[in-house]
Enzyme design. Structure first.
Site, short mmCIF file in Angstrom:
data_model
loop_
_atom_site.label_atom_id
_atom_site.label_comp_id
_atom_site.label_asym_id
_atom_site.label_seq_id
_atom_site.Cartn_x
_atom_site.Cartn_y
_atom_site.Cartn_z
N CYS A 45 1.52 -0.68 5.79
CA CYS A 45 1.91 -0.30 4.43
C CYS A 45 1.97 1.20 4.25
O CYS A 45 1.46 1.96 5.06
CB CYS A 45 0.88 -0.83 3.43
N CYS A 70 1.00 1.46 -1.54
CA CYS A 70 1.21 0.01 -1.69
C CYS A 70 0.16 -0.62 -2.58
O CYS A 70 -1.03 -0.32 -2.48
CB CYS A 70 1.21 -0.68 -0.33
N CYS A 121 5.43 -4.24 5.61
CA CYS A 121 5.06 -4.94 4.38
C CYS A 121 6.30 -5.19 3.54
O CYS A 121 7.14 -4.31 3.37
CB CYS A 121 4.07 -4.08 3.61
N CYS A 160 5.89 -2.98 -0.10
CA CYS A 160 6.16 -1.54 -0.21
C CYS A 160 7.27 -1.10 0.73
O CYS A 160 7.60 0.08 0.80
CB CYS A 160 4.89 -0.74 0.07
ZN LIG Z 1 2.59 -2.71 1.51
#
Ligand SMILES: [Zn+2]
Length: 176
Positions: free
Chosen positions: A27, A31, A58, A61
């Site tokens: 991330c 995030c 991810c 994000c």
């Molecule tokens: Zn994330």
């Protein structure tokens, strides 16, 4: 770095990424996903390193995208929404709920991007539209008030006078 992660600090976005061992996902610092335990976190300077180490990007994000400006995107979304629907404040709060933003945070993000609060921006839209209608149309002032989002004529008159120094009626006489 861990502190930046815990605080979802967007100032560190792009400077590093973090992977979470328990999920296998990496991330950006900002995030909003669940806060990882520090023992579970590995840090990377770029997305490539994280992928090489076996982490997946991810979905929330979008840590796989090179150019990513979440705050700017949000600010643009908010502005776009205000541009279209400035006369209906109810939808503004609905929009915030959809994005998952608090009113306070939305104000911060908007101000950072455009140098004014959403309220000030919305007021300027309402004022410009009211001026336009007064100068260019024969629409009754009470209808103009309603079309730019005012429930009553007196609130509209006060709003207008505070910002232009004259009443809507005077303004119309001067500019029509
Ligand atoms: Zn994330």
């Amino acid at each position: 770095m861990y502190e930046a992660v815990i605080n979802n600090d967007a100032n560190y976005d792009g400077l590093f990424f973090y992977g979470v061992l328990s999920t296998g996902i990496f991330c950006r610092p900002s995030c909003q996903s669940k806060k990882p335990l520090s023992d579970n976190v590995r840090f990377f300077l770029n997305a490539g390193e994280a992928i090489e180490a076996g982490f997946r990007p991810c979905k929330r994000c979008r840590s796989d995208l090179l150019t990513y400006h979440p705050m700017k995107d949000i600010a643009e979304t908010l502005k776009h929404h205000l541009d279209e629907l400035y006369e209906r404040q109810v939808l503004w709060s609905e929009e915030l709920r959809k994005i998952g933003l608090s009113e306070r945070r939305a104000v911060e993000i908007f101000k950072e991007a455009y140098g004014m609060t959403p309220k000030a921006y919305m007021d300027s839209l309402r004022l410009n539209e009211a001026k336009r209608l007064l100068a260019q149309t024969d629409t009754k002032i009470i209808d103009i008030a309603a079309s730019v989002g005012f429930g009553g004529l007196s609130t509209f008159n006060r709003f207008f006078k505070e910002r232009t120094g004259c009443s809507p009626n005077m303004y119309r006489k001067k500019h029509k």
